[in-house]
Write an enzyme that holds these catalytic residues in place. Structure first.
Site, short mmCIF file in Angstrom:
data_model
loop_
_atom_site.label_atom_id
_atom_site.label_comp_id
_atom_site.label_asym_id
_atom_site.label_seq_id
_atom_site.Cartn_x
_atom_site.Cartn_y
_atom_site.Cartn_z
N GLY A 144 32.97 -60.62 85.06
CA GLY A 144 32.42 -62.45 84.29
C GLY A 144 33.00 -63.75 85.13
O GLY A 144 32.48 -64.68 84.33
N PRO A 201 35.84 -57.10 88.23
CA PRO A 201 34.93 -58.05 88.76
C PRO A 201 34.00 -57.68 89.64
O PRO A 201 33.53 -57.29 90.33
CB PRO A 201 36.04 -59.41 89.84
N GLY A 202 32.37 -58.57 89.46
CA GLY A 202 31.66 -58.08 90.13
C GLY A 202 30.93 -58.97 90.82
O GLY A 202 31.75 -59.32 92.33
N ARG A 203 30.38 -60.21 90.35
CA ARG A 203 30.34 -61.56 91.48
C ARG A 203 31.40 -62.32 91.57
O ARG A 203 31.12 -62.68 92.28
CB ARG A 203 29.22 -62.66 89.84
N ARG A 250 16.82 -63.87 91.61
CA ARG A 250 18.09 -64.50 90.62
C ARG A 250 17.53 -66.10 90.19
O ARG A 250 17.92 -66.57 88.98
CB ARG A 250 19.32 -64.82 91.32
N TYR A 279 16.46 -66.21 86.39
CA TYR A 279 17.56 -67.08 85.78
C TYR A 279 17.28 -68.58 86.38
O TYR A 279 18.76 -68.80 86.02
CB TYR A 279 19.17 -66.33 85.83
N CYS A 327 2.97 -63.16 96.73
CA CYS A 327 2.27 -64.00 95.81
C CYS A 327 2.50 -64.17 94.49
O CYS A 327 2.16 -63.14 93.17
CB CYS A 327 1.04 -62.75 95.97
N GLU A 328 3.71 -65.81 93.85
CA GLU A 328 3.82 -65.12 92.64
C GLU A 328 4.43 -67.15 92.76
O GLU A 328 5.36 -67.10 93.70
CB GLU A 328 5.05 -64.25 92.39
N TYR A 354 24.17 -59.51 93.06
CA TYR A 354 22.74 -59.37 92.48
C TYR A 354 21.70 -60.00 93.42
O TYR A 354 20.71 -60.00 93.22
CB TYR A 354 22.83 -59.92 91.20
C1 LIG Z 1 30.64 -54.04 81.50
C2 LIG Z 1 30.28 -54.81 83.14
N1 LIG Z 1 31.36 -54.88 83.45
C3 LIG Z 1 31.18 -55.82 84.85
C4 LIG Z 1 30.45 -56.63 85.41
C5 LIG Z 1 29.85 -57.44 85.73
O1 LIG Z 1 30.16 -58.80 85.65
P1 LIG Z 1 30.23 -60.15 86.87
O2 LIG Z 1 29.20 -59.83 88.05
O3 LIG Z 1 30.01 -61.63 85.89
O4 LIG Z 1 31.93 -60.13 86.68
C6 LIG Z 1 29.19 -56.76 83.64
C7 LIG Z 1 28.17 -57.26 84.27
O5 LIG Z 1 28.18 -58.01 83.62
C8 LIG Z 1 28.98 -55.60 82.64
O6 LIG Z 1 28.33 -55.48 82.40
N1 LIG Z 2 22.42 -59.85 87.66
C1 LIG Z 2 23.10 -61.18 86.95
C2 LIG Z 2 23.94 -60.59 86.18
C3 LIG Z 2 23.87 -59.41 84.83
C4 LIG Z 2 25.55 -58.89 85.58
C5 LIG Z 2 25.45 -57.48 84.02
N2 LIG Z 2 25.74 -56.54 83.38
C6 LIG Z 2 23.14 -61.21 87.90
O1 LIG Z 2 22.60 -62.13 89.09
O2 LIG Z 2 23.59 -63.02 87.27
#
Ligand SMILES: Cc1ncc(COP(=O)(O)O)c(C=O)c1O
Ligand SMILES: N[C@@H](CCCC[NH3+])C(=O)O
Length: 442
Positions: free
Chosen positions: A248, A291-293, A330, A334, A361-362, A390
């Site tokens: 997050g 961490p993802g993002r 996104r 969002y 087409c949107e 994402y």
């Molecule tokens: C359980 C869990 N872990 C990790 C993440 C990765 O989040 P972020 O990409 O915001 O770091 C998410 C997505 O929000 C999630 O649902």
């Molecule tokens: N997909 C979302 C975040 C979702 C996180 C997954 N739990 C984004 O692009 O911001």
């Protein structure tokens, strides 16, 4: 222009990334194309891991693969010593296809199927993050059938809702994910796991949201969990070996965003965990983060070719690109904001304000509203920054638009890691295929 990672302007006046000219990338791979700055991903991964090493805490830094699940990225995560969070059979299979060490894989999801759980057991993954009672019972049943034990981490909702740029303490736990921490569900789940011969209570997981800038939400979550951990020690003689606090951590998409350095979030979290452990005389658990993002988001850019232009007099100039909500949903989903430059002349002074439209087409298929740009013509390439998380992973085939390829760049070299989808790929699964087309194209 904000310079992320290795982005720079080269002596031809073009945007470069990973030491590679983006205009050359377009010549080689076409548009749209996702490009990833591998050095920046490595740097982020290392800074997260170092934060734990420097603070002498046992930890697992897992890449939340939902942000960008591809074999190449999973291999990069492995090279950097990360663990992996998967949320579906598809992401789990991708991890297997990348030969990722299964003991470092953690399986999430609020509706895992029996087949997916069986797959996880077959692969002998590190642990399953159990989300609800339905899953708990099903997993118990499958483990008993297979006579196989499985480490289980319980996902809890601590009663904190985190929002972009903000967090609010709700006190209630209205979420589709996890066991409520305040309403007794977590204790009930814990009791079940502790009584099971097959499930091993390994820890607790919580994830408070995404694109978060403040650490307060994480800190409050830690405090709430420790308060309960203290009770569990007394009531069940149970102390979780693992405390996974999810992902997050926010990143800079535009000048409106002011995140901390990725690892700074971690340092504050570690300090709070240590403080709480001391307060309650509990041991410091292995800390997990996912961490993802913040690992891949600002390492990705998308390159598009500029196409049609439409002017609504005295209202707006629309400039369309050869992608849109199919490769980046996104903004539509969002209202996410992005910055962009012309890759072939990033430093040229803006002369007009345009809104970047996709080709779907949107009407909602808009990538950027009100972007200052220099005069454009057909040869121009738009580089949209910060599309690494994402983007590809949420790409879709709306309007039968094939998904773009993915290119990794590092030290002046470009490597195609995901091919461009073709029209043939799109029709291949259609069972009532025209025989002539089949013979000719597939
Ligand atoms: C359980 C869990 N872990 C990790 C993440 C990765 O989040 P972020 O990409 O915001 O770091 C998410 C997505 O929000 C999630 O649902
Ligand atoms: N997909 C979302 C975040 C979702 C996180 C997954 N739990 C984004 O692009 O911001």
């Amino acid at each position: 222009m904000y310079y992320y990672g290795t982005t720079a302007v080269n002596d031809k006046g073009h945007l470069e990334i990973g030491g590679v000219d983006t205009i050359e990338l377009v010549k080689e791979f076409g548009t749209p194309v996702y490009v990833y700055d591998v050095a920046l991903i490595r740097q982020r991964a290392r800074s997260f891991r170092e934060a734990f090493v420097n603070n002498e805490v046992k930890a697992q830094v897992s890449f939340a693969s939902k942000a960008f699940s591809t074999v190449a990225m999973v291999q990069l995560a492995e090279e950097e010593g990360l663990s992996l969070d998967v949320v579906s059979g598809g992401e789990l299979f991708t991890a297997a296809a990348a030969d990722f060490p299964m003991e470092r894989v953690h399986f999430h999801g609020n509706n895992k199927s029996r087949e997916e759980l069986e797959m996880a057991l077959e692969y002998k993954i590190g642990y399953i993050v159990v989300d609800n009672f339905y899953e708990l019972d099903m997993l118990e049943e499958i483990c008993a059938e297979k006579k196989q034990q499985m480490d289980v981490v319980l996902r809890i909702t601590p009663g904190i809702e985190a929002h972009t740029h903000d967090y609010i303490l709700t006190g209630q736990e209205d979420s589709k994910f996890g066991f409520g921490l305040q309403n007794g569900q977590t204790e009930e789940a814990l009791r079940k796991v502790l009584q099971s011969s097959w499930l091993v209570a390994a820890g607790i997981h919580c994830h408070i949201g995404s694109q978060i800038f403040e650490t307060t939400g994480f800190i409050v979550a830690v405090q709430k969990i420790f308060e309960k951990m203290n009770e569990w020690k007394t009531n069940f003689s149970f102390e979780p070996a693992i405390l996974n606090l999810g992902g997050g951590f926010g990143i800079r998409y535009t000048s409106e965003d002011d995140p901390k350095a990725a690892a700074d979030y971690v340092v504050e979290i570690i300090a709070e965990v240590k403080k709480q452990a001391e307060l309650y005389a509990l041991s410091v658990p292995e800390i997990g983060i996912e961490p993802g993002r913040s690992l891949v988001g600002d390492a990705g850019i998308t390159l598009y070719k500029i196409g049609s232009r439409k002017e609504v007099p005295n209202v707006r100039k629309y400039l369309a690109v050869d992608g849109g909500m199919t490769d980046n949903i996104r903004p539509a989903l969002y209202q996410a904001k992005y910055e962009a430059v012309l890759a072939n002349k990033p430093l040229e002074k803006p002369t007009e304000v345009v809104s970047i439209a996709g080709k779907c087409c949107e009407s909602g298929d808009m990538l950027i509203w009100d972007l200052p740009l220099p005069e454009t013509d057909e040869q121009d390439i738009l580089a949209v920054f910060c599309t690494g998380a994402y983007g590809y992973s949420m790409a879709n085939n709306y309007n039968r638009i094939p998904r773009p390829p993915v290119v990794f760049v590092e030290n002046g070299k470009a490597e195609l890691v995901v091919k461009r989808e073709t029209y043939e790929d799109l029709v291949r699964l259609d069972l009532s295929l025209n025989e002539k087309i089949k013979a000719k194209h597939l």
